[in-house]
Design a protein around this motif. Structure first.
Motif, mmCIF file in Angstrom:
data_model
loop_
_atom_site.group_PDB
_atom_site.id
_atom_site.type_symbol
_atom_site.label_atom_id
_atom_site.label_comp_id
_atom_site.label_asym_id
_atom_site.label_seq_id
_atom_site.Cartn_x
_atom_site.Cartn_y
_atom_site.Cartn_z
ATOM 1 N N ASP A 1 0.857 -1.181 0.000
ATOM 2 C CA ASP A 1 0.000 0.000 0.000
ATOM 3 C C ASP A 1 0.898 1.237 0.000
ATOM 4 O O ASP A 1 2.085 1.176 0.357
ATOM 5 C CB ASP A 1 -0.932 -0.003 1.211
ATOM 6 N N THR A 2 0.360 2.372 -0.399
ATOM 7 C CA THR A 2 1.191 3.542 -0.662
ATOM 8 C C THR A 2 2.001 3.972 0.556
ATOM 9 O O THR A 2 3.208 4.256 0.447
ATOM 10 C CB THR A 2 0.326 4.714 -1.151
ATOM 11 N N ASN A 3 1.385 4.036 1.719
ATOM 12 C CA ASN A 3 2.121 4.474 2.910
ATOM 13 C C ASN A 3 3.264 3.524 3.244
ATOM 14 O O ASN A 3 4.371 3.959 3.594
ATOM 15 C CB ASN A 3 1.171 4.593 4.100
ATOM 16 N N ALA A 4 3.015 2.222 3.133
ATOM 17 C CA ALA A 4 4.080 1.255 3.396
ATOM 18 C C ALA A 4 5.190 1.383 2.351
ATOM 19 O O ALA A 4 6.379 1.265 2.685
ATOM 20 C CB ALA A 4 3.513 -0.164 3.399
ATOM 21 N N MET A 5 4.827 1.628 1.103
ATOM 22 C CA MET A 5 5.852 1.810 0.069
ATOM 23 C C MET A 5 6.753 2.993 0.387
ATOM 24 O O MET A 5 7.982 2.914 0.222
ATOM 25 C CB MET A 5 5.204 1.999 -1.309
ATOM 26 N N LEU A 6 6.171 4.084 0.798
ATOM 27 C CA LEU A 6 6.983 5.262 1.105
ATOM 28 C C LEU A 6 7.926 4.985 2.267
ATOM 29 O O LEU A 6 9.091 5.421 2.257
ATOM 30 C CB LEU A 6 6.078 6.451 1.403
ATOM 31 N N ASP A 7 7.453 4.242 3.260
ATOM 32 C CA ASP A 7 8.336 3.854 4.365
ATOM 33 C C ASP A 7 9.475 2.974 3.859
ATOM 34 O O ASP A 7 10.631 3.105 4.305
ATOM 35 C CB ASP A 7 7.547 3.105 5.435
ATOM 36 N N ARG A 8 9.171 2.083 2.946
ATOM 37 C CA ARG A 8 10.203 1.187 2.417
ATOM 38 C C ARG A 8 11.203 1.941 1.540
ATOM 39 O O ARG A 8 12.398 1.614 1.526
ATOM 40 C CB ARG A 8 9.552 0.035 1.648
ATOM 41 N N VAL A 9 10.733 2.944 0.811
ATOM 42 C CA VAL A 9 11.650 3.803 0.048
ATOM 43 C C VAL A 9 12.613 4.498 1.006
ATOM 44 O O VAL A 9 13.828 4.545 0.769
ATOM 45 C CB VAL A 9 10.862 4.829 -0.784
ATOM 46 N N ASP A 10 12.075 5.038 2.092
ATOM 47 C CA ASP A 10 12.923 5.705 3.083
ATOM 48 C C ASP A 10 13.967 4.737 3.642
ATOM 49 O O ASP A 10 15.145 5.099 3.810
ATOM 50 C CB ASP A 10 12.069 6.245 4.231
ATOM 51 N N ALA A 11 13.549 3.508 3.922
ATOM 52 C CA ALA A 11 14.477 2.520 4.473
ATOM 53 C C ALA A 11 15.576 2.183 3.481
ATOM 54 O O ALA A 11 16.750 2.038 3.857
ATOM 55 C CB ALA A 11 13.716 1.253 4.872
ATOM 56 N N ARG B 1 8.786 10.694 -3.657
ATOM 57 C CA ARG B 1 9.627 10.365 -2.517
ATOM 58 C C ARG B 1 11.044 9.985 -2.980
ATOM 59 O O ARG B 1 12.032 10.334 -2.317
ATOM 60 C CB ARG B 1 9.005 9.216 -1.714
ATOM 61 N N CYS B 2 11.148 9.279 -4.081
ATOM 62 C CA CYS B 2 12.475 8.883 -4.584
ATOM 63 C C CYS B 2 13.301 10.088 -4.998
ATOM 64 O O CYS B 2 14.529 10.084 -4.837
ATOM 65 C CB CYS B 2 12.317 7.918 -5.763
ATOM 66 N N GLU B 3 12.663 11.108 -5.502
ATOM 67 C CA GLU B 3 13.422 12.308 -5.854
ATOM 68 C C GLU B 3 14.033 12.941 -4.614
ATOM 69 O O GLU B 3 15.159 13.462 -4.664
ATOM 70 C CB GLU B 3 12.522 13.309 -6.580
ATOM 71 N N ARG B 4 13.320 12.885 -3.517
ATOM 72 C CA ARG B 4 13.844 13.433 -2.267
ATOM 73 C C ARG B 4 15.154 12.738 -1.884
ATOM 74 O O ARG B 4 16.069 13.366 -1.337
ATOM 75 C CB ARG B 4 12.808 13.257 -1.153
#
Length: 415
Positions: free
Chosen positions: A221-231, A258-261
């Protein structure tokens, strides 16, 4: 007051404006419809019409789509730019590939191609890196970059997965890639796999003197994906992988932001694409899926093997050319060839697709009789031979890993 009817959406004398989104469809009209009637209904239903004659005060026809070209069963429809919310791919697709796919007026309809105008195109971010990853990350020179997926696809423990990755990296593979259905299962948790794989990656880099990286699957899900990108960013990974079709385009757009960040590249897996594109006369073509993927911001995308692998026939070369082409200054995309490849197919693949690609082999690496490390060496040897213009049989005389692979698979295409 004149009403708005289907006929108002058909104008074979219309010249599309430069700001129009022009879509090409193949239609098979219902038995009681001709192509003209079907074309007008496609334009109507995908813009601002409906089945009943409408009495509207004031003019809204400047927001109507127009079917302006009919050639056999191929129709072209122009959509005014004002119909679309800038940067909102789900909304765009709800127009051009929405209700029309289920209309009774057509037995079959397929969205074949899109001509994206500058204003709509530039409302999307596109890839951060595109084909530049070959040299910016890997210093690959003139050769394709390489990737592999540990096999079996799922079921390996984290330790087993990491060992396969290390063996592949030290054999000459550039990228370890999760398979599309490996995310955060109990037998191989995401965080453990990420941390331990990157530690092995660092060891492989020290041993080989070559840059290595990992396409870790963040799909969720989107929120979990963003957390995984951060990790992934925190652990020093250069990439994430997303199953772009099953995830959905809004989620892909969120991951791109998020990846651009973090300065991470996005590897797009196309799992489920064939649900839309495999039937040749209905759905959405892989060409359009590739276009959407580029606009939403993926840097790498699986586009097939130009008929050399195990998957169904596709216009791989034509899709790749679109991904390379200039689109209002947007970065390009690196096509990834995958699905049933092995060392013996490399020369023909490069002949058809060129070297500005990635080559991914799973079974064609891990199925080598001498194991993953030898299989990785064989694939890299096949690429090195091809780039320098040496016949594989000749190159194999001094490279036993390639010789064994050629003896096992030859140049046969798997099924």
């Amino acid at each position: 007051m004149p009403g708005i009817t289907y006929e108002d959406f058909l104008d074979l004398d219309y010249e599309p404006a430069s700001s129009d989104l022009v879509c090409t469809f193949t239609v098979d009209p219902a038995s009681d419809m001709d192509v003209e009637a079907a074309a007008s209904r496609v334009a109507s239903e995908s813009s601002n019409g409906t089945w009943a004659e409408l009495q509207v005060e004031g003019s809204i026809t400047d927001l109507s789509a127009t079917a302006f070209s009919i050639d056999g069963n191929t129709i072209r429809v122009a959509y005014p730019d004002e119909l679309f919310e800038p940067g909102n791919m789900p909304q765009v697709l709800s127009c051009i590939a929405g209700n029309i796919m289920g209309m009774k007026a057509v037995d079959r309809i397929r969205l074949e191609d899109c001509e994206w105008p500058e204003t709509l195109t530039t409302s999307f971010p596109g890839p951060q890196f595109g084909t530049s990853v070959r040299n910016d990350i890997f210093d690959a020179g003139d050769r394709p970059i390489t990737a592999t997926v540990p096999k079996p696809k799922v079921g390996l423990s984290t330790d087993q997965h990491v060992q396969v990755g290390y063996d592949a990296w030290t054999g000459g593979i550039d990228l370890l890639k999760d398979d599309e259905n490996l995310t955060d299962q109990a037998f191989n948790p995401y965080q453990d796999r990420l941390t331990e794989s990157l530690a092995a990656r660092d060891d492989a880099q020290d041993e080989t003197g070559e840059k290595k990286s990992y396409l870790v699957n963040v799909t969720a899900d989107t929120n979990a994906m963003l957390d995984r990108v951060d990790a992934a960013a925190e652990q020093g990974c250069e990439y994430v992988m997303v199953d772009v079709v099953t995830t959905g385009w809004a989620a892909v757009q969120a991951v791109r932001e998020r990846c651009e960040r973090h300065g991470l590249a996005i590897h797009a897996h196309r799992a489920m694409h064939a649900a839309f594109d495999r039937v040749p006369d209905h759905g959405v073509s892989m060409r359009v899926i590739a276009q959407i993927t580029r606009l939403c911001g993926a840097d790498q995308l699986h586009t097939g093997t130009a008929d050399l692998g195990k998957l169904a026939n596709e216009d791989t070369v034509g899709i790749n050319e679109w991904l390379y082409s200039d689109r209002h200054g947007m970065n390009d995309v690196l096509p990834m060839a995958s699905g049933g490849l092995h060392p013996g197919l490399v020369p023909e693949l490069v002949k058809r697709c060129g070297t500005n690609i990635g080559i991914q082999a799973g079974g064609g690496v891990h199925g080598h009789p001498d194991g993953t490390h030898a299989g990785a060496k064989a694939l890299r040897q096949a690429i090195d031979a091809t780039v320098e213009g040496t016949d594989l049989a000749t190159y194999a005389e001094d490279h036993p890993e390639l010789a064994t692979a050629m003896e096992k698979w030859g140049t046969e295409t798997p099924r």
